[in-house]
Write a protein that holds these residues in place. Structure first.
Motif, PDB file in Angstrom:
ATOM      1  N   LEU A   1       0.817  -1.202   0.000  1.00 28.15           N
ATOM      2  CA  LEU A   1       0.000   0.000   0.000  1.00 28.15           C
ATOM      3  C   LEU A   1       0.852   1.254   0.000  1.00 28.15           C
ATOM      4  N   SER A   2       1.886   1.247   0.833  1.00 27.35           N
ATOM      5  CA  SER A   2       2.763   2.414   0.944  1.00 27.35           C
ATOM      6  C   SER A   2       3.474   2.685  -0.371  1.00 27.35           C
ATOM      7  N   ALA A   3       3.915   1.633  -1.051  1.00 26.70           N
ATOM      8  CA  ALA A   3       4.620   1.797  -2.325  1.00 26.70           C
ATOM      9  C   ALA A   3       3.678   2.349  -3.394  1.00 26.70           C
ATOM     10  N   ARG A   4       2.441   1.825  -3.425  1.00 28.73           N
ATOM     11  CA  ARG A   4       1.473   2.324  -4.409  1.00 28.73           C
ATOM     12  C   ARG A   4       1.126   3.781  -4.144  1.00 28.73           C
ATOM     13  N   LEU A   5       0.940   4.101  -2.872  1.00 24.74           N
ATOM     14  CA  LEU A   5       0.609   5.474  -2.514  1.00 24.74           C
ATOM     15  C   LEU A   5       1.751   6.421  -2.858  1.00 24.74           C
ATOM     16  N   ALA A   6       2.981   5.959  -2.648  1.00 27.03           N
ATOM     17  CA  ALA A   6       4.141   6.796  -2.961  1.00 27.03           C
ATOM     18  C   ALA A   6       4.174   7.154  -4.448  1.00 27.03           C
ATOM     19  N   ALA A   7       3.780   6.198  -5.303  1.00 34.62           N
ATOM     20  CA  ALA A   7       3.769   6.463  -6.744  1.00 34.62           C
ATOM     21  C   ALA A   7       2.723   7.529  -7.086  1.00 34.62           C
ATOM     22  N   VAL A   8       1.544   7.441  -6.455  1.00 29.89           N
ATOM     23  CA  VAL A   8       0.503   8.443  -6.695  1.00 29.89           C
ATOM     24  C   VAL A   8       0.951   9.800  -6.164  1.00 29.89           C
ATOM     25  N   GLU A   9       1.582   9.814  -4.982  1.00 28.61           N
ATOM     26  CA  GLU A   9       2.068  11.064  -4.391  1.00 28.61           C
ATOM     27  C   GLU A   9       3.067  11.754  -5.314  1.00 28.61           C
TER      28      GLU A   9
ATOM     29  N   LEU B   1      -4.364  10.073   3.663  1.00 27.58           N
ATOM     30  CA  LEU B   1      -4.194   8.638   3.491  1.00 27.58           C
ATOM     31  C   LEU B   1      -2.810   8.196   3.942  1.00 27.58           C
ATOM     32  N   ARG B   2      -1.798   9.011   3.681  1.00 29.33           N
ATOM     33  CA  ARG B   2      -0.443   8.683   4.118  1.00 29.33           C
ATOM     34  C   ARG B   2      -0.369   8.627   5.644  1.00 29.33           C
ATOM     35  N   ARG B   3      -1.021   9.562   6.303  1.00 35.26           N
ATOM     36  CA  ARG B   3      -1.028   9.560   7.773  1.00 35.26           C
ATOM     37  C   ARG B   3      -1.721   8.319   8.319  1.00 35.26           C
ATOM     38  N   ALA B   4      -2.822   7.923   7.641  1.00 37.10           N
ATOM     39  CA  ALA B   4      -3.524   6.724   8.085  1.00 37.10           C
ATOM     40  C   ALA B   4      -2.644   5.484   7.945  1.00 37.10           C
ATOM     41  N   LEU B   5      -1.908   5.411   6.846  1.00 39.66           N
ATOM     42  CA  LEU B   5      -0.993   4.282   6.655  1.00 39.66           C
ATOM     43  C   LEU B   5       0.118   4.290   7.695  1.00 39.66           C
ATOM     44  N   ASP B   6       0.683   5.471   7.943  1.00 38.53           N
ATOM     45  CA  ASP B   6       1.767   5.570   8.925  1.00 38.53           C
ATOM     46  C   ASP B   6       1.291   5.152  10.310  1.00 38.53           C
ATOM     47  N   ALA B   7       0.041   5.465  10.617  1.00 39.46           N
ATOM     48  CA  ALA B   7      -0.494   5.120  11.939  1.00 39.46           C
ATOM     49  C   ALA B   7      -0.633   3.610  12.113  1.00 39.46           C
ATOM     50  N   LEU B   8      -0.752   2.891  10.991  1.00 41.09           N
ATOM     51  CA  LEU B   8      -0.878   1.432  11.066  1.00 41.09           C
ATOM     52  C   LEU B   8       0.463   0.736  11.283  1.00 41.09           C
ATOM     53  N   GLU B   9       1.558   1.428  10.989  1.00 38.72           N
ATOM     54  CA  GLU B   9       2.881   0.832  11.148  1.00 38.72           C
ATOM     55  C   GLU B   9       3.204   0.718  12.633  1.00 38.72           C
ATOM     56  N   PRO B  10       3.454  -0.486  13.141  1.00 36.18           N
ATOM     57  CA  PRO B  10       3.757  -0.632  14.564  1.00 36.18           C
ATOM     58  C   PRO B  10       5.071   0.032  14.922  1.00 36.18           C
ATOM     59  N   GLY B  11       5.003   1.002  15.839  1.00 36.51           N
ATOM     60  CA  GLY B  11       6.227   1.662  16.328  1.00 36.51           C
ATOM     61  C   GLY B  11       6.928   2.525  15.310  1.00 36.51           C
ATOM     62  N   ALA B  12       6.196   2.909  14.232  1.00 34.19           N
ATOM     63  CA  ALA B  12       6.840   3.714  13.192  1.00 34.19           C
ATOM     64  C   ALA B  12       7.103   5.119  13.715  1.00 34.19           C
ATOM     65  N   SER B  13       8.329   5.627  13.464  1.00 35.85           N
ATOM     66  CA  SER B  13       8.684   6.969  13.925  1.00 35.85           C
ATOM     67  C   SER B  13       8.902   7.913  12.775  1.00 35.85           C
ATOM     68  N   GLY B  14       8.948   7.394  11.539  1.00 35.82           N
ATOM     69  CA  GLY B  14       9.222   8.249  10.382  1.00 35.82           C
ATOM     70  C   GLY B  14       7.992   8.614   9.608  1.00 35.82           C
ATOM     71  N   GLY B  15       6.770   8.395  10.238  1.00 28.53           N
ATOM     72  CA  GLY B  15       5.527   8.657   9.499  1.00 28.53           C
ATOM     73  C   GLY B  15       5.382  10.098   9.084  1.00 28.53           C
ATOM     74  N   GLN B  16       5.669  11.039   9.995  1.00 31.06           N
ATOM     75  CA  GLN B  16       5.472  12.430   9.649  1.00 31.06           C
ATOM     76  C   GLN B  16       6.424  12.884   8.545  1.00 31.06           C
ATOM     77  N   ALA B  17       7.609  12.307   8.518  1.00 35.27           N
ATOM     78  CA  ALA B  17       8.554  12.673   7.465  1.00 35.27           C
ATOM     79  C   ALA B  17       8.036  12.245   6.109  1.00 35.27           C
ATOM     80  N   ALA B  18       7.311  11.098   6.091  1.00 33.08           N
ATOM     81  CA  ALA B  18       6.785  10.620   4.812  1.00 33.08           C
ATOM     82  C   ALA B  18       5.671  11.499   4.293  1.00 33.08           C
ATOM     83  N   VAL B  19       4.984  12.211   5.227  1.00 38.00           N
ATOM     84  CA  VAL B  19       3.881  13.059   4.806  1.00 38.00           C
ATOM     85  C   VAL B  19       4.392  14.300   4.107  1.00 38.00           C
ATOM     86  N   ASN B  20       5.495  14.855   4.576  1.00 34.89           N
ATOM     87  CA  ASN B  20       5.989  16.129   4.068  1.00 34.89           C
ATOM     88  C   ASN B  20       6.786  15.965   2.789  1.00 34.89           C
TER      89      ASN B  20
END
Length: 225
Positions: free
Chosen positions: A165-173, A206-225
């Motif tokens: 999901l993250s890879a597909r979303l990254a392509a759309v982003e 949608l990116r934030r929702a995906l990041d929230a699903l990652e257990p213990g993920a700390s780089g979610g906000q960086a992926a949004v920006n």
């Protein structure tokens, strides 16, 4: 496989429809004819369209009345409408077109390249929105599957699907960012720029929702920006 976008061409004169088809055929999308406002409304009941090219002067239901019906329907109110008119009655007439919900108002004869470029922008935005809806639907399925697995006491590992999901979303982003930059550089229609910005906000959510699903993920906000 990504399906072609549908473009609705509305004009009571067959020769005008032929001309529009010749201009827009290079976009390689599905062109749908309607010879009246009533016929256009029927087509909009069953099909989704990326953009509508609507003639103003038509017998019976004219372009303004047709647009009013389109904007009243929840299913169709957000479809961009480009008005085409053979007679320029001045600023008041143009204002009436925008007041009816048009994103553009073009007088005939028009530059074929300009019309094709304008339509292509809305087709591309439509395709990006379709991709976004697909990613959102896949995410919902993942969440529903996780809930069912938890209720059944099954330990399923969602990491693989989340990565896909993250890879597909990254392509759309990436594509949406490039499109927004192109629109900004070319100072295109304000409506197209606003639609692109709205699309990017949806992608961010949608990116934030995906990041929230990652257990213990700390780089979610960086992926949004």
């Amino acid at each position: 496989m990504v399906q072609k976008a549908k473009i609705l061409l509305v004009d009571d004169r067959p020769e005008n429809l032929l001309a529009l088809e010749a201009i827009l055929s290079a976009l390689d999308q599905t062109l749908v004819r309607a010879s009246s406002g009533e016929e256009a409304l029927k087509a909009l009941l069953t099909d989704d369209f990326a953009v509508i090219l609507l003639d103003v002067q038509m017998p019976g239901m004219d372009g303004f009345e047709t647009a009013a019906h389109i904007k009243r329907r929840e299913r169709t109110r957000d479809i961009p409408i480009i008005f085409l008119t053979a007679i320029n009655h001045g600023p008041h007439h143009t204002f009436r077109g925008y007041a009816a919900g048009a994103v553009d108002y073009i007088s005939k004869p028009f530059d074929p390249w300009v019309l094709r470029a304008k339509v292509s922008v809305f087709v591309e935005l439509y395709m990006k929105n379709c991709q976004l809806r697909e990613q959102a639907a896949l995410l919902r399925l993942q969440l529903e599957g996780s809930d069912k697995a938890a209720a059944a006491g099954e330990a399923k590992e969602p990491a693989g699907l989340l990565a896909e999901l993250s890879a597909r979303l990254a392509a759309v982003e990436e594509q949406a960012e490039a499109l927004s930059k192109q629109l900004g550089d070319e100072s295109t229609d304000a409506a197209a720029v606003a639609t692109a910005a709205h699309l990017e906000r949806k992608l961010t959510g949608l990116r934030r929702a995906l990041d929230a699903l990652e257990p213990g993920a700390s780089g979610g906000q960086a992926a949004v920006n």
